[in-house]
Structures are given as structure tokens and as C-alpha cells.
Design a protein around this motif. Structure first.
Motif, PDB file in Angstrom:
ATOM      1  N   UNK A 224     -15.994  -1.524 -52.570  1.00  9.68           N
ATOM      2  CA  UNK A 224     -16.865  -2.705 -52.570  1.00  9.68           C
ATOM      3  C   UNK A 224     -17.488  -2.858 -53.921  1.00  9.68           C
ATOM      4  N   UNK A 225     -17.806  -1.362 -54.343  1.00  6.51           N
ATOM      5  CA  UNK A 225     -18.777  -1.778 -55.709  1.00  6.51           C
ATOM      6  C   UNK A 225     -17.699  -2.534 -56.957  1.00  6.51           C
ATOM      7  N   UNK A 226     -16.385  -2.282 -56.849  1.00  3.22           N
ATOM      8  CA  UNK A 226     -15.544  -2.891 -57.883  1.00  3.22           C
ATOM      9  C   UNK A 226     -15.032  -4.166 -57.389  1.00  3.22           C
ATOM     10  N   UNK A 227     -15.490  -4.636 -56.284  1.00  2.00           N
ATOM     11  CA  UNK A 227     -15.175  -5.828 -55.715  1.00  2.00           C
ATOM     12  C   UNK A 227     -15.967  -7.142 -56.161  1.00  2.00           C
ATOM     13  N   UNK A 228     -15.781  -7.849 -57.061  1.00  2.83           N
ATOM     14  CA  UNK A 228     -16.581  -8.976 -57.390  1.00  2.83           C
ATOM     15  C   UNK A 228     -17.023  -9.877 -56.361  1.00  2.83           C
ATOM     16  N   UNK A 229     -16.057 -10.005 -55.413  1.00  2.77           N
ATOM     17  CA  UNK A 229     -16.605 -10.861 -54.341  1.00  2.77           C
ATOM     18  C   UNK A 229     -17.773 -10.296 -53.230  1.00  2.77           C
TER      19      UNK A 229
END
Length: 288
Positions: A224-229
């Protein structure tokens, strides 16, 4: 930057005016929930985005396309935000709706529907720490001052969205309701797979082992920390100064130990006992 320094007050609680107006808050209070709605309720910094992501993946049977292409504030919009009416689907079907409002404000609307409510809470010491760091880079929130100053305001319910204690108690009074599901941030850290399975049971949504694997994989903190959404990097630096902090900072339980002095911890425990003495649930302040 629209209303970036404005504070809105509603039902005795202050809210950031950049995200809320009196009209948007009144619309939230009067909102007509559909029986198929899934409502996520949290106090800020209690794992809201984590739950949004999990429910998105559960509802898509583990397919990550929506989670990786649609911002979380679009697929699970905040009920009380100014943009909600423009974003929420009105054509029926399953909707995920998010709120930071206390139960008392939403009670009339919720009582008239069979919407399923998921209340997610987090131990208040970690909430205070995470909220303090959020204030450092979210320009629509007041300057936090020192951690000690912020902690005093937090304990006295003088922060935006009000008192953590009152918020949690207002929702937990209704946890025996069949349409209400209570879970904690720490529960999900201890057993993410088991928590996902319990949520599936509550939502009457059966997933295969492979689909559960996908939900679990895409809802890890690292993913999640790498997901820009979901990590807020899509938000303008005029609103969130990303040079001063990360929205998804650590994603752990027990970080408060790195911030509290002995005196602060003692005071916090004293106030917690006074406020929560009649609450059946005991919040774990670490995972060890």
C-alpha cells in the motif's frame, strides 16, 4: 487553496474547513443510506485507508485493478467531505462509504437503513502519535507545536474531529447490533488473514483461498505504501507537504513508546482509565 486555514464547527466538534463546510456536514447527517451500503467509521489515523483497501479487494474478489487505478477517496468517499455528493454513486449497487463522524450525528440516518457498519479503532497512544505527525505536513490542519502540546490537546478533545474517547464510546455502544462489526488496527496486525475472513463473513462475501491470498498480498503495508492510489502522493504539495512527512509513515503498533515520556504515559493512562472505565474492550498498546 480553498479554505485551507478555515476551521468549521458542527455539533460542538471542529473540522478542517478545506474538507468540510457546514452544508457538507449537514448533508452527511441527513444522508439516506442504502441497505447495500458498507460504511467504514474511524477516528482519524486509525487504519482507515487500510480498511478501504481491504474492502475494495474483498468486493472485487481479489482483483487489484480498481485498487491500483482508482484513488481511495473516489472508491470509498468520505461522507462528510465537500466532494462527496459529486463522487458517490446514486444508481444503486454496492457502495463503500467512509466517515470520521461520531455515531450521534449519523444515528438518525443509520437507524433507517440496513447498511453494514465496520468500526475500526486503534490504541489511542499510537493514534495520538500518528495524528501529530500528520499535522506536520497536512496544511489543512493546524500547526501541532511540540508533541507535548499536541498530546494535551488530544487528551482534552481539542483537536479536529474531537475526542478520541467520545468517538470510540459513541460507536461501541452499538456493537451488539447485527449490522455492526468492530475490529481494531492491532487485530489486523496480529492476524490479517483471519481478519479478512471475518470481514468476509460479516459481509456475506465468500472468497476462494486464492482470492484471499490476493487480498492479503495487496493489503500489506509495503504494498500500500507504494500504491499512489492510497499513499496520498497524488495530492498537491500545496495541501500536503510531502517533504515534511509521509502519509503512510510506519504502519506499526507500539510506536508511541518512542515518543511518550514517563510522565506523559502516566497521565495518559490516568485519563484513559477515567474515560474508558465502563468500556468492555481493552486496547492493546503493543503487539508483544
Amino acid at each position: 487553496m480553498d479554505r485551507i486555514n478555515i476551521t468549521e464547527t458542527f455539533a460542538g466538534i471542529s473540522y478542517p474547513g478545506h474538507l468540510h463546510t457546514r452544508e457538507s456536514l449537514k448533508l452527511a447527517q441527513d444522508f439516506q443510506f442504502q441497505d447495500t451500503d458498507i460504511v467504514i467509521s474511524t477516528f482519524p489515523k486509525s487504519g482507515t485507508v487500510w480498511m478501504q483497501e481491504i474492502l475494495t479487494l474483498i468486493c472485487s474478489k481479489g482483483d487489484s485493478l480498481v485498487a491500483e487505478t482508482v484513488p481511495n477517496w473516489v472508491r470509498a468517499p468520505w461522507l462528510e467531505h465537500t466532494y462527496f455528493r459529486e463522487t458517490v454513486q446514486e444508481n444503486g449497487g454496492l457502495r463503500i462509504i467512509t466517515t470520521h463522524l461520531p455515531y450521534d450525528i449519523l444515528a438518525p440516518a443509520l437507524k433507517n437503513s440496513k447498511a453494514k457498519v465496520i468500526y475500526m479503532a486503534r490504541n489511542p497512544k499510537d493514534v495520538a502519535v500518528s495524528y501529530y505527525h500528520f499535522h506536520k505536513f497536512a496544511k489543512f490542519l493546524p500547526e501541532p507545536g511540540t508533541f507535548g502540546d499536541f498530546l494535551d490537546r488530544f487528551l482534552n478533545g481539542k483537536v479536529h474531529y474531537g475526542s478520541w474517547f467520545q468517538h470510540v464510546k459513541s460507536w461501541l455502544r452499538h456493537q451488539e447490533n447485527a449490522s455492526f462489526f468492530f475490529i481494531t488496527y492491532e487485530d489486523m496486525h496480529w492476524d490479517l488473514r483471519g481478519s479478512i475472513e471475518k470481514l468476509c463473513g460479516f459481509l456475506n462475501c465468500s472468497l476462494s483461498s486464492e482470492e484471499l491470498d490476493s487480498v492479503e498480498q495487496h493489503c500489506s503495508f509495503n504494498r500500500m505504501s507504494q500504491n499512489s492510489m492510497v499513499n496520498c502522493t497524488l495530492i498537491s504539495p500545496e495541501i500536503m507537504d510531502h517533504s515534511k512527512g509521509k502519509f503512510m509513515r510506519k504502519g506499526i503498533a507500539g510506536d508511541w513508546k518512542q515518543h511518550f515520556t514517563v510522565a506523559q504515559n502516566s497521565l495518559f493512562d490516568h485519563i484513559y482509565q477515567e474515560e474508558m472505565c465502563h468500556c468492555k474492550h481493552r486496547f492493546h498498546t503493543a503487539l508483544d
